[in-house]
Scaffold this motif. Sequence first.
Motif, short mmCIF file in Angstrom:
data_model
loop_
_atom_site.label_atom_id
_atom_site.label_comp_id
_atom_site.label_asym_id
_atom_site.label_seq_id
_atom_site.Cartn_x
_atom_site.Cartn_y
_atom_site.Cartn_z
N SER A 95 57.31 44.34 55.96
CA SER A 95 56.28 43.38 55.55
C SER A 95 54.89 44.00 55.47
O SER A 95 54.04 43.53 54.72
CB SER A 95 56.25 42.19 56.52
OG SER A 95 56.03 42.65 57.84
N VAL A 97 52.94 47.10 54.23
CA VAL A 97 53.28 48.15 53.27
C VAL A 97 52.34 49.35 53.33
O VAL A 97 52.44 50.26 52.51
CB VAL A 97 53.27 47.57 51.84
CG1 VAL A 97 54.37 46.52 51.71
CG2 VAL A 97 51.91 46.96 51.48
N TYR A 121 52.50 43.01 49.23
CA TYR A 121 53.93 42.97 49.58
C TYR A 121 54.79 42.68 48.35
O TYR A 121 55.90 43.22 48.22
CB TYR A 121 54.14 41.89 50.65
CG TYR A 121 55.58 41.63 51.00
CD1 TYR A 121 56.34 42.56 51.71
CD2 TYR A 121 56.20 40.43 50.61
CE1 TYR A 121 57.67 42.30 52.04
CE2 TYR A 121 57.52 40.17 50.93
CZ TYR A 121 58.25 41.11 51.64
OH TYR A 121 59.56 40.85 51.96
#
Length: 407
Positions: A95, A97, A121
């Motif tokens: 979740s 990144v 995301y």
Amino acid sequence: MLLPSLRTTIFCGCRSAGKGFQHSTRTPQLRQWLVRRGQSTITAEAGSSSTPAAATVPNAATNRILGRWLLGCSGLVVGAVVLGGVTRLTESGLSMVDWHLVREMKPPQTQAEWEAEFAKYQQFPEFKILNHDITLPEFKFIFYMEWGHRMWGRLVGLAYILPTIYFWRKGYFTRSMKGRVLGLCGFVFFQGLLGWYMVKSGLEEKPDSYDIPRVSQYRLSAHLGSALLLYCASLWTGLTLLMPAHKLAETKKLMQLRRFAKGTGGLVFLTALSGAYVAGLDAGLVYNSFPKMGDRWIPDDLLAFSPTLKNFFENPTTVQFDHRILAISSLTAITGLYLFSRKMVLPRRAKIAITLLTAMAYGQVALGISTLLLYVPTPLAATHQSGSVALLSLAIWVLSELRKVPK
């Protein structure tokens, strides 16, 4: 004239005698006072000269402090392992990144910041293939799971590094201990980098694959393995500092028991590490039956990949089969260790450690079978993973109880 002279002579003589009497009575008192003064001076000098020796570090008291500190650090590592397992089970690990050491410590606060994070995301494979219908509140949940895991990792780092600096300045470390704590601190830093290296593998675009995006099982096993090594080293060092070694007679049976315990501990570690491949490939979701795998003891697709060696690391069927074999082997070895130890005279603490190790082994196998049969529910799977760390902890405790007395 004679009478006054006689009176004067008698008076002077009496006064001289009185002075002599006073001098004779005061002399012992003066002598006693001087003796006492000399004794107190000698005592004070002795106390002042012995003060540096009493304050010399490291000593037993500082070793206890270091032992408790390392046990506390090992507890934090366990928390990181468990939280990491829950993060993976809830599919929250991808979740976040990007990675920043300081900037990401503050999560998004405003609606605009959350929407910007969500937009980042959406550019990666997990959203496109798996979570394309995820809402912003759902994204916040998985984001906070991964954020909590990363913040816990930073807490672990501070728990190692800051006390190390303090204890080093205080002179609490021996020469060998300095090397150990430097290695532990370096391992914490390496563990953080390895975690991000693992996450990156799940963010890469794979045009030829339509499989669920996941991190590389190789990097996952390296990440878990390094965490377990850090934990084992911290726990072992803490236990050896807090609990003195037993003075056991070096008999042939004791040496055999010690070798048996070392082999068993290695087998427990290897079984826990194989769990990372099971998790990385979702191998717990194939063949949800026990003791057979489907209708067979040995499934048909056990060696379906080519070359053969590839099956042991990339074939979910083979990975689950290997984990089963390792788990049963660990249980058998621990049972044998328990039975062998019953024939020997061991300290009470060592017997308790071996008994608890045996009981935990049977409980862990029961947890593993239940997790498999119930199709890997998150609470049970997380408990099973925690059980593997508990089993490894007890194996290390057994080894510390059976260790040799240092010469």
